[in-house]
Design a protein around this motif. Structure first.
Motif: not given
Length: 158
Positions: A112, A115-117, A119-120
């Motif tokens: 969790k 995941k943003p990393l 995506s970034e």
């Protein structure tokens, strides 16, 4: 017909003796000790694992050249190429190049957070290797093309 039975008997004897030789090697520690040596060697060649975004930003933002291997424990190609990348880590470690692993494990709290990393940084294929220096991206390799990564590192190390 008799030659067929004779052939079966010969095959059975070969399998019996081969099986006994294998069991004897295991019980004497021959195979077991070899596998222990292999496990120790693999342990020494493991990549440093980063668990958090903060660890990643600290490592990728350092003034020395670093390589992030984005992978997952569920990724077959990642597991296959990791020993080659560990060899590169040992080889280029003397030149001051740091190779580390950012491992996304589905179903865990770290997934969790990471995941943003992923995506970034537009990590769309696993494994993905991103080469950094002082937070700036110098190169990118997607897939198991470790030779391409080696070429990038050789150019940067010279």
């Amino acid at each position: 017909m008799a030659s067929s039975n004779l052939l079966r008997l010969a095959l059975l004897l070969v399998l019996l003796f081969a099986g006994n030789a294998f069991i004897g090697a295991v019980s004497r520690g021959g195979l077991a000790s070899r596998s222990a040596v292999a496990r120790r060697a693999l342990k020494q060649m493991e990549l440093r694992k980063l668990e958090t975004v903060e660890e990643f930003k600290s490592s990728s933002g350092s003034s020395k050249i670093s390589v992030a291997m984005f992978s997952s424990s569920m990724c077959g190609p990642c597991l296959l190429v990791e020993p080659k990348i560990a060899e590169l880590s040992q080889e280029f470690g003397a030149a001051g190049i740091d190779i580390f692993k950012v491992n996304l494990v589905p179903g865990t709290p770290n997934a969790k957070a990471l995941k943003p990393l992923f995506s970034e940084l537009e990590v769309r294929a696993l494994p993905t290797f991103i080469v950094y220096k002082a937070g700036e991206i110098l190169g990118r390799v997607e897939g198991t093309r470790h030779e391409e990564l080696r070429e990038i590192l050789e150019n940067l190390a010279s």
